[in-house]
Design an enzyme around this catalytic site. Structure first.
Site, PDB file in Angstrom:
ATOM      1  N   ARG A  86       0.809  -1.220   0.000  1.00  9.40           N
ATOM      2  CA  ARG A  86       0.000   0.000   0.000  1.00  9.40           C
ATOM      3  C   ARG A  86       0.846   1.275   0.000  1.00  9.40           C
ATOM      4  O   ARG A  86       0.305   2.369  -0.073  1.00  9.40           O
ATOM      5  CB  ARG A  86      -0.955  -0.024   1.204  1.00  9.40           C
ATOM      6  CG  ARG A  86      -1.886  -1.244   1.202  1.00  9.40           C
ATOM      7  CD  ARG A  86      -3.107  -1.023   2.044  1.00  9.40           C
ATOM      8  NE  ARG A  86      -3.791   0.192   1.621  1.00  9.40           N
ATOM      9  CZ  ARG A  86      -4.780   0.751   2.282  1.00  9.40           C
ATOM     10  NH1 ARG A  86      -5.214   0.216   3.385  1.00  9.40           N
ATOM     11  NH2 ARG A  86      -5.343   1.863   1.847  1.00  9.40           N
ATOM     12  N   ARG A 131      -0.070  -2.559  11.517  1.00 10.71           N
ATOM     13  CA  ARG A 131       0.147  -1.567  10.456  1.00 10.71           C
ATOM     14  C   ARG A 131       0.830  -0.273  10.936  1.00 10.71           C
ATOM     15  O   ARG A 131       1.294   0.510  10.116  1.00 10.71           O
ATOM     16  CB  ARG A 131      -1.206  -1.205   9.826  1.00 10.71           C
ATOM     17  CG  ARG A 131      -1.954  -2.374   9.191  1.00 10.71           C
ATOM     18  CD  ARG A 131      -1.260  -2.867   7.935  1.00 10.71           C
ATOM     19  NE  ARG A 131      -2.020  -3.925   7.298  1.00 10.71           N
ATOM     20  CZ  ARG A 131      -2.989  -3.726   6.413  1.00 10.71           C
ATOM     21  NH1 ARG A 131      -3.332  -2.505   6.078  1.00 10.71           N
ATOM     22  NH2 ARG A 131      -3.616  -4.752   5.874  1.00 10.71           N
ATOM     23  N   HIS A 161      -7.588  -2.222  12.410  1.00 10.13           N
ATOM     24  CA  HIS A 161      -7.177  -0.872  12.816  1.00 10.13           C
ATOM     25  C   HIS A 161      -7.886  -0.461  14.107  1.00 10.13           C
ATOM     26  O   HIS A 161      -8.935  -1.024  14.453  1.00 10.13           O
ATOM     27  CB  HIS A 161      -7.572   0.137  11.728  1.00 10.13           C
ATOM     28  CG  HIS A 161      -6.754   0.092  10.482  1.00 10.13           C
ATOM     29  ND1 HIS A 161      -7.329   0.026   9.227  1.00 10.13           N
ATOM     30  CD2 HIS A 161      -5.409   0.127  10.279  1.00 10.13           C
ATOM     31  CE1 HIS A 161      -6.370   0.024   8.310  1.00 10.13           C
ATOM     32  NE2 HIS A 161      -5.198   0.081   8.910  1.00 10.13           N
ATOM     33  N   CYS A 248     -12.827   4.413   6.159  1.00 11.35           N
ATOM     34  CA  CYS A 248     -11.579   4.255   5.407  1.00 11.35           C
ATOM     35  C   CYS A 248     -11.703   4.624   3.935  1.00 11.35           C
ATOM     36  O   CYS A 248     -10.706   4.735   3.241  1.00 11.35           O
ATOM     37  CB  CYS A 248     -11.019   2.852   5.578  1.00 11.35           C
ATOM     38  SG  CYS A 248     -12.063   1.571   4.916  1.00 11.35           S
TER      39      CYS A 248
HETATM   40  N1  GLY Z   1      -7.982  -4.415   2.697  1.00  5.71           N
HETATM   41  C1  GLY Z   1      -7.722  -3.335   3.556  1.00  5.71           C
HETATM   42  C2  GLY Z   1      -6.344  -3.397   4.086  1.00  5.71           C
HETATM   43  O1  GLY Z   1      -5.980  -4.463   4.502  1.00  5.71           O
HETATM   44  O2  GLY Z   1      -5.578  -2.477   4.064  1.00  5.71           O
END
Ligand code: GLY
Length: 260
Positions: A86, A131, A161, A248
């Site tokens: 990402r 994350r 999250h 999100c």
């Molecule tokens: N599919 C959302 C994420 O894992 O970032």
């Protein structure tokens, strides 16, 4: 001050999205695109100007624009997502946000995703998730201290999250699944607990007295209505298969110029 929201169209590669806590199942991308457009229309019906970015086919999770950027009143923090797939999403968000806020950046080895940040006034609560790491949190604290923000870590479990486990509704009230978050750092807030049958319902998008909530959580919607909120249900069932919440899929902020 008028509100703006940045959204990004659903990627044709959404079926290759990251998944952490749910099983993979086929996503009907055409239906996801239609649901995402209805979500954007819902924001517009609440008076928000929606700035639509084109889909980024190379980024399956690109629709989840909340994660690569955190917009505060004074600055926008371009994050460094914990999911390596990402990280490339951030640059186009930076370009889109540059007219509105001076930019700051989370840098390696820091990781931070906007979905892990719950803001309550000048307090930024950061989920200790896979994350977002300690270094990312410390960088966020350094970048925002001059503007009077505090940063505090919050333990979470069993969810992606912090915002999967709790979101701020305004009126010193949070919506939470207490099984997924240690609410001790948020002790000053009144807590509305999600319905037991709807553990993933805590990710709600509050715009004034209106709460945008997935249509799949009718019991929690009822609890919010009893507590005095107006609920706007949105059908995001295909996007939920990609571990989406309603927060999100947009970055919402007061639309003032970065030079103001
Ligand atoms: N599919 C959302 C994420 O894992 O970032």
């Amino acid at each position: 001050m008028p509100l703006a929201a940045i959204t990004r169209a659903v990627s044709p590669s959404l079926n290759q999205c990251e998944l952490s806590f749910i099983e993979r199942q086929p996503i009907d991308v055409a239906r996801a695109i239609a649901q995402h457009e209805a979500y954007a229309a819902c924001l517009e019906s609440l008076g928000i100007r929606v700035i639509r970015l084109p889909a980024a086919p190379e980024f399956p999770d690109g629709v989840f624009v909340e994660d690569p950027a955190l917009v505060l009143d004074e600055i926008a923090v371009i994050t460094r997502p914990g999911a390596a797939s990402r990280r490339g999403e951030a640059e186009s968000l930076a370009e889109a946000l540059a007219p509105f806020r001076p930019l700051r950046r989370i840098r390696e080895p820091g990781t931070l995703e906007g979905g892990d940040v719950v803001r309550i006034g000048r307090a930024l609560f950061v989920g200790r998730s896979a994350r977002s790491n300690r270094e990312g949190m410390e960088q966020l604290a350094r970048e925002t201290a001059a503007f009077g923000y505090t940063v505090e870590g919050v333990e979470i479990c069993s969810c992606l999250h912090l915002k999967s486990a709790c979101t701020y509704l305004g009126r010193e009230t949070i919506l939470a699944n207490p099984d997924w978050v240690d609410l001790a750092p948020l002790a000053g807030c009144r807590v509305i607990e999600v319905a037991r049958a709807e553990p993933a319902a805590a990710d709600a998008l509050a715009i004034g007295d209106t709460v945008v909530l997935p249509a799949s959580f009718p019991q929690t919607a009822g609890l919010l209505e009893q507590a005095g909120w107006r609920v706007m249900p949105v059908d995001v069932s295909e996007l939920q298969k990609a571990e989406a919440g309603v927060t999100c899929m947009s970055v919402i902020f007061e639309a003032r110029s970065s030079t103001a």
